[in-house]
Enzyme design. Structure first.
Site, PDB file in Angstrom:
ATOM      1  N   GLY A  41      62.616  35.724  20.910  1.00 38.90           N
ATOM      2  CA  GLY A  41      63.528  36.269  21.906  1.00 38.90           C
ATOM      3  C   GLY A  41      64.213  35.197  22.731  1.00 38.90           C
ATOM      4  N   ASP A  50      53.705  37.963  28.610  1.00 39.14           N
ATOM      5  CA  ASP A  50      54.244  38.351  27.304  1.00 39.14           C
ATOM      6  C   ASP A  50      53.180  38.215  26.217  1.00 39.14           C
ATOM      7  OD1 ASP A  50      56.095  39.324  25.574  1.00 39.14           O
ATOM      8  OD2 ASP A  50      57.283  37.500  25.423  1.00 39.14           O
TER       9      ASP A  50
END
Ligand SMILES: Nc1ncnc2c1ncn2[C@@H]1O[C@H](COP(=O)(O)OP(=O)(O)OP(=O)(O)O)[C@@H](O)[C@H]1O
Ligand SMILES: *[C@@H]1O[C@H](CO)[C@@H](O)[C@H](O)[C@H]1NC(C)=O
Ligand SMILES: *[C@@H]1O[C@H](CO)[C@@H](O)[C@H](O)[C@H]1NC(C)=O
Ligand SMILES: *[C@@H]1O[C@H](CO)[C@@H](O)[C@H](O)[C@H]1NC(C)=O
Ligand SMILES: *[C@@H]1O[C@H](CO)[C@@H](O)[C@H](O)[C@H]1NC(C)=O
Ligand SMILES: *[C@@H]1O[C@H](CO)[C@@H](O)[C@H](O)[C@H]1NC(C)=O
Ligand SMILES: *[C@@H]1O[C@H](CO)[C@@H](O)[C@H](O)[C@H]1NC(C)=O
Length: 659
Positions: free
Chosen positions: A355, A470
């Site tokens: 990402g 995350d």
């Protein structure tokens, strides 16, 4: 002479199209407008007012720059007014949007304490409904929030100081000829026009909606009797508010006209309207597709050649370096070294892309150390020093279950992070690959314990609390001995640094985001524990956190495991590839622990300290049954004992479901 006169006339006309008088204005496009904007609101070069920019959980506002006098003297009552605007909502998904926008009149144009998502950037959980807000709004809402008694996920409503509408109706219009109601879909991306009219004599509010090509329908969509003299102050701002939630929709306004008094707002000049930004692409024909493909290919080749040329020439090893960076000496890598290490970021050295950016393998020229170099785009701006200080401080954290951050390098618009190289790559590829790569239970259990230790270190053992933010299988890397190591820690924080914690976007990955994180945007060790719980289930079941069945329906892995536990068949959820070779007692312990960690109530989750003790068998799991967990979910659904700020759990689930 004539020329000068003509020019003056022209100038006058031009100005007139922007602002006619104090209590009347028209914007046919916003290219020359001087609106006062905040949050995500921007005006594109083409002249579209974009209230939100396609980032999660943010809000934006745009106001006519000067406030207006709403009361008429000597009576002191709020006068009639009329407003119309053209808008379009472009959602990332065809059947789901979030959250909505509103036209508003408000005393205060600072909405810093308002919340995004279902609060539409208008109010927060403390001041919703408070008469001291002095807000009149017309909402265009694309999410159904039961806490505000919303009628649907596609409605227009008249709101006074509150998100609970005085009156609301599903979006649509009444046909002039046959009186039939025609549905409209707010998130269709189509341009639509709204008219809002207040009649002071009758204290009557009308709101009308129609597709942009249509004249104003005679019958309004929704009306209410409300004396705005009891709501608005004399001097008030008028403008728009909008907010995104877990789905990133774009809210655009293309034209706007306002008139005070009993005069209808002048028509917006449709021919001057700006073009909508990136509406969902609908290729028109095969020829067009081929032409576009050819054009793209050609431009790729040309820009590729240009980039190469430029890179060859002067930019080759250019980088940004400032005086204060000398103190970070050993953590600062030269771009030249990284360029040489990765053979010029050769494709063959590409390890993967995530990402945040691409990751390349490299061998440092002098030390011959194997490294992984992650390139992120990063605008150098104020705060770079804090940013780098944070990275260096992350680099000082050391633990055998963390991927060591060795240092960084800065170039224009780019940041490079240098990590220890992990020869066995990321865990997700072993969990989901079809071939023989699959890991046996002993290895998986070892990885789980390792990751737990790494996270425990970040939360409780190192000199300050570091929230990972995350955690997921693709952020767990395997070293040569197949030990699990957490990567990317602390990085997500850098991407929502510095703003109000209530307005920051939620960084994370669907299925791993704790419900309170969506509500508050605030990450904590317990939101990490939630994600870790999902990770435990993922590793043991060998399934992704959001599952899909044969019919294409999506549901949560957590719910599926819980359902099996209820039926007494928890063993069946264990990865089929582990059959026979698996210690089912350990696997069931991990599954239960996963459920315990992924509870919706943050306070019910264990700390990482306890998680480590449970995993090592140094402490038995607390007694709990599947029914306890279902009750918890139920309590959450009914909002009982539940902070009403934020999305309700079922709603969150449907959002995730549709994603
Ligand atoms: N230190 C490393 N050693 C070896 N391979 C790595 C290393 N770091 C990353 N990779 C590889 O690069 C891929 C991309 O990593 P990255 O962390 O950017 O993305 P991600 O974790 O998939 O997603 P996100 O950016 O959302 O966290 C990983 O899947 C992994 O295979
Ligand atoms: C949207 O706006 C926010 C805040 O202004 C900014 O941080 C973010 O990068 C923007 N996103 C895009 C896609 O432009
Ligand atoms: C824009 O608005 C600001 C404040 O509202 C004002 O100071 C400024 O002069 C305006 N600029 C123009 C070009 O009208
Ligand atoms: C306007 O609202 C902000 C916060 O949203 C607050 O700080 C400020 O005091 C308010 N101003 C007035 C005049 O009420
Ligand atoms: C409404 O807001 C005012 C000012 O912010 C505050 O003093 C008052 O207590 C609030 N009223 C309610 C019912 O919350
Ligand atoms: C219009 O929408 C309503 C509510 O969503 C639905 O019940 C109705 O069937 C729709 N009508 C048409 C013609 O699509
Ligand atoms: C509206 O409210 C104002 C102030 O409270 C009052 O003077 C006026 O009479 C009201 N108008 C109507 C039509 O009730």
């Amino acid at each position: 002479m004539c020329l000068v006169l003509c020019q003056l006339l022209f100038l006058g006309l031009n100005l007139a199209s922007l602002a006619i008088a104090d209590d009347q204005f028209i914007y046919s496009g916003f290219a020359q407008a001087n609106l006062s904007l905040d949050g995500t609101a921007t005006i594109t070069p083409g002249g579209v007012l974009e209230l939100t920019n396609g980032t999660f959980n943010l809000k934006g506002h745009a106001f006519h720059p000067t406030p207006l006098h709403f009361r008429q003297y000597p009576s002191g009552k709020v006068q009639s007014f009329s407003v119309t605007f053209i808008f379009s909502i472009i959602s990332a998904f065809p059947d789901k949007g979030a959250d909505g926008m509103a036209f508003l009149v408000s005393t205060n144009k600072s909405f810093s304490s308002a919340l995004p998502a279902q609060y539409l950037g208008l109010v927060n959980n403390h001041n919703n409904g408070n008469t001291s807000n002095h807000i009149f709004a017309v909402e265009l809402d694309t999410i159904q929030n039961s806490e505000f008694q919303d009628i649907s996920d596609n409605h227009a409503g008249i709101n006074i100081n509150s998100l609970h509408s005085v009156q609301s109706r599903d979006a649509g219009f009444y046909d002039e000829k046959n009186g039939m109601f025609n549905n409209m879909t707010l998130i269709s991306g189509e341009m639509m026009q709204v008219w809002v009219e207040y009649d002071a004599g009758a204290t009557w509010i009308d709101v009308t909606l129609a597709p942009v090509k249509m004249a104003k329908p005679a019958r309004p969509l929704v009306s209410a009797i409300y004396n705005l003299s009891t709501v608005l102050t004399d001097i008030a701002y008028i403008g728009f508010s909008s907010a995104t939630g877990v789905i990133n929709s774009k809210y655009c306004v293309l034209g706007w006209s306002f008139s005070m008094g009993n005069i209808a707002a002048s028509g917006i000049d449709m021919t001057k309207l700006p073009k909508l930004p990136h509406a969902r692409l609908r290729p028109h024909s095969k020829v067009l597709k081929i032409v576009m493909a050819a054009a793209i290919a050609a431009s790729v080749v040309v820009s590729g050649a240009l980039v190469l040329l430029l890179a060859r020439r002067k930019l080759a090893y250019a980088e940004l370096r400032e005086d204060w960076e000398t103190e970070f000496g050993q953590h600062r890598f030269s771009y030249k070294d990284l360029f040489l290490a990765t053979e010029g970021f050769e494709f063959k050295n590409l390890l993967g892309a995530g990402g945040f950016g691409m990751v390349h393998k490299g061998i440092l020229p002098t030390s011959k150390l194997e490294v992984a170099v992650k390139r992120l785009s990063h605008e150098s701006r104020q705060g770079t020093k804090e940013f780098i200080t944070e990275i260096v401080s992350i680099g000082r954290l050391r633990h055998r279950n963390l991927v060591q951050l060795l240092g960084y390098c800065r170039r224009k618009g780019e940041l490079l992070l240098v990590y220890d190289y992990m020869p066995n790559g990321s865990l997700d590829k072993y969990l989901y690959s079809e071939d023989e790569l699959s890991l046996d239970w002993t290895t998986r259990f070892n990885i789980i314990k390792g990751v737990a230790c790494g996270l425990f270190y970040l939360h409780e053992e190192c000199e300050r609390v570091v929230v990972h933010r995350d955690i997921k299988a693709s952020n767990v890397l395997l070293d040569r001995a197949l030990n699990g190591r957490l990567g990317d820690f602390g990085l997500a924080k850098l991407y929502d640094r510095g703003t109000d914690p209530r307005t920051t976007r939620v960084v994370g990955t669907m299925g791993y985001i704790a419900p309170e994180l969506v509500r508050t945007g605030k990450a904590s060790p317990l939101t990490d524990v939630f994600a870790f719980g999902t990770f435990l289930l993922e590793v043991t079941c060998g399934q992704r956190p959001v599952k899909q069945n044969a019919n294409g329906d999506r549901f949560m892995l957590v719910d599926w495991v819980l359902e099996h536990w209820k039926k007494g068949s928890m063993v069946e959820t264990i990865d089929k590839r582990l059959q026979g070779s698996c210690n089912t007692d350990e696997a069931c312990l991990v599954l239960k622990l996963g459920l315990l960690c992924s509870q919706p109530f943050a306070s019910a989750r264990p700390s990482m300290n306890h998680v480590v003790l449970y995993l090592n068998g140094d402490m038995p799991l607390p007694e709990f049954t599947p029914t306890d967990m279902s009750l918890n979910m139920l309590a959450l659904m009914e909002n009982r004992g539940f902070d009403p700020r934020g999305v309700s759990y079922p709603q969150l689930m449907t959002c995730i479901g549709t994603m």
